[in-house]
Design a protein around this motif. Structure first.
Motif, PDB file in Angstrom:
ATOM      1  N   UNK B 356       0.843  -1.200   0.000  1.00  0.00           N
ATOM      2  CA  UNK B 356       0.000   0.000   0.000  1.00  0.00           C
ATOM      3  C   UNK B 356       0.876   1.247   0.000  1.00  0.00           C
ATOM      4  N   UNK B 357       0.531   2.199  -0.893  1.00  0.00           N
ATOM      5  CA  UNK B 357       1.290   3.459  -0.961  1.00  0.00           C
ATOM      6  C   UNK B 357       0.402   4.599  -0.480  1.00  0.00           C
ATOM      7  N   UNK B 358       0.820   5.273   0.592  1.00  0.00           N
ATOM      8  CA  UNK B 358       0.032   6.379   1.155  1.00  0.00           C
ATOM      9  C   UNK B 358       0.529   7.709   0.590  1.00  0.00           C
ATOM     10  N   UNK B 359      -0.392   8.497   0.051  1.00  0.00           N
ATOM     11  CA  UNK B 359       0.020   9.775  -0.541  1.00  0.00           C
ATOM     12  C   UNK B 359      -0.907  10.904  -0.115  1.00  0.00           C
ATOM     13  N   UNK B 360      -0.465  12.127  -0.414  1.00  0.00           N
ATOM     14  CA  UNK B 360      -1.323  13.304  -0.193  1.00  0.00           C
ATOM     15  C   UNK B 360      -2.316  13.378  -1.341  1.00  0.00           C
ATOM     16  N   UNK B 361      -3.580  13.468  -1.008  1.00  0.00           N
ATOM     17  CA  UNK B 361      -4.597  13.420  -2.045  1.00  0.00           C
ATOM     18  C   UNK B 361      -4.696  14.674  -2.888  1.00  0.00           C
ATOM     19  N   UNK B 362      -4.147  15.807  -2.400  1.00  0.00           N
ATOM     20  CA  UNK B 362      -4.405  17.071  -3.095  1.00  0.00           C
ATOM     21  C   UNK B 362      -3.377  17.375  -4.182  1.00  0.00           C
ATOM     22  N   UNK B 363      -2.372  16.521  -4.346  1.00  0.00           N
ATOM     23  CA  UNK B 363      -1.298  16.797  -5.283  1.00  0.00           C
ATOM     24  C   UNK B 363      -1.553  16.007  -6.573  1.00  0.00           C
ATOM     25  N   UNK B 364      -2.207  16.683  -7.534  1.00  0.00           N
ATOM     26  CA  UNK B 364      -2.662  15.976  -8.740  1.00  0.00           C
ATOM     27  C   UNK B 364      -1.496  15.373  -9.512  1.00  0.00           C
ATOM     28  N   UNK B 365      -0.393  16.130  -9.637  1.00  0.00           N
ATOM     29  CA  UNK B 365       0.749  15.634 -10.393  1.00  0.00           C
ATOM     30  C   UNK B 365       1.334  14.395  -9.725  1.00  0.00           C
ATOM     31  N   UNK B 366       1.487  14.475  -8.409  1.00  0.00           N
ATOM     32  CA  UNK B 366       2.077  13.333  -7.722  1.00  0.00           C
ATOM     33  C   UNK B 366       1.153  12.110  -7.777  1.00  0.00           C
ATOM     34  N   UNK B 367      -0.141  12.358  -7.802  1.00  0.00           N
ATOM     35  CA  UNK B 367      -1.086  11.248  -7.980  1.00  0.00           C
ATOM     36  C   UNK B 367      -0.798  10.471  -9.252  1.00  0.00           C
ATOM     37  N   UNK B 368      -0.531  11.206 -10.330  1.00  0.00           N
ATOM     38  CA  UNK B 368      -0.202  10.556 -11.600  1.00  0.00           C
ATOM     39  C   UNK B 368       1.104   9.784 -11.482  1.00  0.00           C
ATOM     40  N   UNK B 369       2.073  10.415 -10.812  1.00  0.00           N
ATOM     41  CA  UNK B 369       3.380   9.769 -10.646  1.00  0.00           C
ATOM     42  C   UNK B 369       3.210   8.430  -9.924  1.00  0.00           C
ATOM     43  N   UNK B 370       2.430   8.449  -8.868  1.00  0.00           N
ATOM     44  CA  UNK B 370       2.285   7.227  -8.076  1.00  0.00           C
ATOM     45  C   UNK B 370       1.514   6.157  -8.844  1.00  0.00           C
ATOM     46  N   UNK B 371       0.588   6.586  -9.683  1.00  0.00           N
ATOM     47  CA  UNK B 371      -0.100   5.592 -10.514  1.00  0.00           C
ATOM     48  C   UNK B 371       0.894   4.900 -11.441  1.00  0.00           C
ATOM     49  N   UNK B 372       1.833   5.687 -11.978  1.00  0.00           N
ATOM     50  CA  UNK B 372       2.862   5.089 -12.830  1.00  0.00           C
ATOM     51  C   UNK B 372       3.738   4.134 -12.013  1.00  0.00           C
ATOM     52  N   UNK B 373       4.096   4.568 -10.786  1.00  0.00           N
ATOM     53  CA  UNK B 373       4.906   3.705  -9.913  1.00  0.00           C
ATOM     54  C   UNK B 373       4.172   2.378  -9.678  1.00  0.00           C
ATOM     55  N   UNK B 374       2.877   2.476  -9.392  1.00  0.00           N
ATOM     56  CA  UNK B 374       2.088   1.268  -9.123  1.00  0.00           C
ATOM     57  C   UNK B 374       2.075   0.335 -10.337  1.00  0.00           C
ATOM     58  N   UNK B 375       1.971   0.924 -11.547  1.00  0.00           N
ATOM     59  CA  UNK B 375       1.965   0.086 -12.752  1.00  0.00           C
ATOM     60  C   UNK B 375       3.310  -0.613 -12.933  1.00  0.00           C
ATOM     61  N   UNK B 376       4.414   0.132 -12.674  1.00  0.00           N
ATOM     62  CA  UNK B 376       5.734  -0.490 -12.780  1.00  0.00           C
ATOM     63  C   UNK B 376       5.859  -1.645 -11.785  1.00  0.00           C
TER      64      UNK B 376
END
Lengths: 307, 510
Positions: B356-376
């Motif tokens: 599980x990866x916990x992130x700040x919900x308000x950072x739209x750019x980082x949300x995309x980054x983490x989605x890419x991390x999850x796919x990798x």
């Protein structure tokens, strides 16, 4: 009558009390302002945080904090913002007129648009004009207001450079935000005017007025409009309250220095005093308008009084 | 009839308003307008930690030392200094003939007053005091000499004296007008002096003719507070704002600005670095092999190139290249999914293991980054789920109390650009940002560098800390994000400051 007034007034006080205590309590569950203020600081110790909490008055029990806030309210002292210690009353004194003037401007735009359009639709019931107005109002209802706002900015500020894209500097600043809110309101108001007008147009005195040979405009705007004005005014009054809620988004898009912007920043910064004060003022306004409408109804219709 | 009248009135109103707007020149000579995302509420140096306080106030105040966009520490209100008593005393020679904006002279008393105030009751109410805790007291030697007596040596103090809480304030002015007045009517010794302030709307400054250094080229410097990025960019496009400062412009809006012939985007590495840190206490990430496998498994360069539009640099430790303690010989682990799978197999992790990866919900750019991390991670057989939190909840509850998943977002950087500023609080046992790890060797290194004032020795230890943290794979280092400024081409000679502490005396406008 006095009994009715007292009852309605007590109800209003109760609503404001419930709203303020809920908001004050709920925001305190969401995070520690002392931690917010020291974010980015490296060496923060628990003692530092305790010091800041004490300076902000957060070390006292919730009820003590709440009653201090209520007590202050009666002397128009809403405490100080956690961000920089600005007196909240000063912030409100600046933001309240900004929000109210925008709300009024939006109402005026909406009334100017919806009355002629609604009357036209009623007169032309079932014909082309009516259909077009009704479809347009449906489209208007489905617009998200921030989308409309962004499109207006794109067109009028960036492409044609006619109007300032944000801020509250002069009369020109009002046009786009008021138009955005006004157009959204018009969508519902047109339908309302149309319905009210349709009912009125079937009355016998309209027939009499026409029989007298009065011009169509005089019949519509003088005789018919006056008679359906009472329900419309009541409705517009109530709408004003809802409008104050909807204005938060528009204020953000147009960087309007009103209550919405104040509340938005206060939530993000865990600025309890500011948020409490804004919510209180908004609930007082809405409850106050409702109270006035209730009283007006009571005055007009004895059945409501004795209920 | 009324309908026609209404329409006519509306058109007339629009024409009048438009005329009024066009009549007032959008660009006034010698005036520059800046959009800043936040109003700090007070201009008193002891009151705030907000970057957007500094992006205004660096024009108003001076510190004893000065650090500009090149991040070199140079004399400010002090012309020279020497470290005495094994780093426990610093003697400053003060600049002579300097005046505050209200005319009162700057001298040793003003320095003593500033730090007595910061360390005393007034400073205790605010967040700045804790940053200067190493100062015991300031002693006036003569009118132009002061001694700082320290509780223990503080190698970062000279840098800290260049900003925020250490800005020199006028004693007489504050005594006469009171603290409240000073909050909203700041006075300093900087190149611009205060004109007016409207809360939530803006602050206006003008050139200070009595400035001791290079006098400002601009006559007026106006800041407007605009928090919504699209609104700030619209103002920039409409020509009513000349500069939009960070953190406002999201990566996605860069093409809009670059596409406008009158505008440009300038960037600078910022202090802020992004990483996904590991839970080293529980779960599969307890094993260093697994942690390394996860790092090998994510193509960080591809994320920078695609999602971040190249506006970031890869990192090997939790710091950017401007940071003191940055080791240029450290290279990020390469992207190697085969190796990742192999390491996971060695560690006995079953394919499909959840993370599980916990992130700040308000950072739209980082949300995309983490989605890419999850796919990798999916590709190497790890089943990653993303859990967004409201920022304050994540920062003040979930992380400090050790309630995170296997990985959690840390995006941080201090304006001092000193690795100690973040490393100590992330790696030392028992610190707020270190809920899981406890390593005596790490603690010892972190403590040792705090007592040393020898820069070279300290830098070596900080580099060792960075290398050691990378060996133990305490986090997945992602990138160092650039600070993004949107600027009108009529602005000349603007250098983006990495820490957003803007001093604009050299800037001019056409």
């Amino acid at each position: 009558m006095a009994g009715f007034l007292i009852k309605r007034f007590l109800q209003a006080v109760f609503v404001v009390f419930v709203v303020t205590i809920t908001v004050s309590f709920a925001i305190r569950l969401t995070g520690d302002p002392a931690l917010m203020l020291t974010q980015g600081a490296g060496s923060v110790t628990e003692a530092d945080l305790e010091r800041i909490r004490e300076a902000l008055g957060l070390n006292q029990p919730f009820l003590v904090q709440y009653f201090q806030f209520i007590k202050g309210m009666f002397t128009l002292d809403f405490g100080r913002s956690f961000l920089g210690g600005t007196p909240v009353s000063g912030l409100l004194a600046q933001a309240l007129p900004a929000t109210l003037s925008l709300a009024f401007a939006s109402m005026i735009v909406s009334i100017i648009l919806s009355i002629p359009l609604g009357i036209k639709a009623a007169v032309a019931k079932g014909k082309w004009a009516d259909q077009i107005i009704r479809i347009l109002s449906l489209v208007g209802l489905s617009f998200p207001n921030f989308w409309l706002a962004t499109m207006l900015v794109l067109l009028l500020s960036i492409t044609f450079r006619l109007l300032p894209p944000s801020g509250m500097d002069n009369f020109a600043s009002f046009i786009m935000p008021a138009a955005t809110m006004g157009i959204i309101l018009t969508a519902t108001n047109v339908r309302l005017v149309r319905t009210a007008m349709l009912e009125t147009l079937q009355s016998q005195y309209i027939m009499v007025a026409r029989a007298k040979g009065l011009s169509e405009n005089v019949v519509l705007y003088k005789h018919a409009l006056r008679n359906c004005a009472i329900p419309l005014i009541t409705y517009f009054g109530l709408q004003f309250g809802a409008l104050l809620g909807g204005i938060v988004v528009i204020e953000r898009v147009f960087n309007w220095p009103g209550l919405g912007t104040l509340a938005f920043d206060a939530v993000g910064g865990r600025d309890y005093p500011v948020l409490q004060a804004v919510i209180t003022v908004l609930s007082l306004l809405i409850v106050g308008i409702n109270l006035l409408v209730d009283i007006a109804y009571g005055l007009i219709d004895p059945r409501i009084r004795t209920e | 009839m009324i309908k026609k009248q209404g329409l006519r009135t509306a058109i007339m109103a629009l024409a009048v308003a438009g005329g009024a707007f066009m009549a007032s020149p959008a660009w006034a000579a010698g005036t520059m307008t800046i959009s800043s995302p936040q109003d700090p509420g007070s201009w008193d140096p002891v009151d705030t930690f907000l970057v957007n306080w500094a992006s205004v106030a660096t024009n108003i105040y001076d510190g004893l030392t000065y650090r500009g966009p090149d991040t070199k520490l140079v004399p400010g209100l002090a012309t020279s200094w020497e470290t005495l008593d094994d780093g426990k005393r610093i003697r400053f020679k003060l600049r002579e003939g300097v005046k505050f904006h209200d005319g009162e002279p700057f001298n040793a008393e003003a320095v003593k007053f500033t730090f007595d105030r910061l360390m005393g009751p007034e400073g205790s109410k605010g967040p700045q005091k804790s940053n200067y805790a190493s100062i015991d007291h300031v002693e006036v030697i003569d009118d132009n000499t002061v001694d700082f007596h320290l509780k223990q040596p503080d190698p970062v103090l000279l840098t800290k004296l260049a900003g925020y809480g250490a800005m020199i304030v006028p004693p007489k002015y504050i005594a006469e007008h009171g603290e409240d007045y000073f909050n909203t009517h700041p006075v300093g010794t900087g190149p611009f002096k205060f004109v007016s302030y409207e809360p939530k709307v803006g602050i206006k400054l003008e050139k200070f003719d009595g400035f001791w250094g290079d006098k400002a080229k601009l006559d007026h410097l106006n800041y407007r507070f605009i928090s919504e990025p699209s609104t700030a960019v619209a103002e920039l496009q409409a020509g009513r704002v000349d500069l939009v400062i960070p953190p406002t412009i999201p990566i996605g809006m860069i093409p809009t600005i670059k596409g406008d012939p009158n505008l440009d985007v300038v960037t600078s590495p910022s202090p802020t670095v992004y990483a996904l840190r590991f839970n080293t206490k529980n779960g599969i990430t307890k094993d260093v092999k697994v942690r390394k496998a996860l790092i090998y498994g994510v193509d960080r360069q591809a994320i920078i190139d695609s999602i971040l539009g190249g506006e970031a640099s890869p990192i090997a430790s939790f710091q950017g290249k401007l940071s003191f303690g940055y080791d240029p010989s450290m290279k990020p682990l390469p992207y190697d999914p085969a190796k990742a799978k192999e390491l996971l197999k060695e560690a006995g992790v079953q394919p499909g293991a959840p993370v599980q990866i916990d992130i700040r919900g308000n950072d739209a750019t980082f949300n995309e980054v983490v989605q890419a991390v999850a796919s990798y991670l999916q590709i190497v057989g790890i089943n990653a789920t993303i859990k967004p939190y409201e920022t304050n909840v994540l920062l003040n509850d979930i992380i400090p109390k050790g309630k995170t998943g296997a990985m959690f977002q840390q995006s941080w950087g201090g304006w001092t650009l000193d690795f100690d500023n973040t490393a100590y609080f992330m790696y030392h046992t028992g610190e707020k940002w270190n809920p899981y790890d406890s390593d005596p060797k790490m603690d010892e290194m972190l403590e040792s560098q705090r007592a040393i004032t020898d820069r070279a020795k300290r830098e070596e230890i900080l580099r060792n800390i960075a290398n050691y943290a990378a060996d133990r794979a305490l986090e997945m280092p992602l990138y160092n994000l650039n600070a993004i400024f949107g600027i009108s081409k009529r602005v000349k000679n603007f250098t983006p400051a990495p820490d957003s502490r803007l001093r604009l005396n050299e800037v001019s406008v056409d």
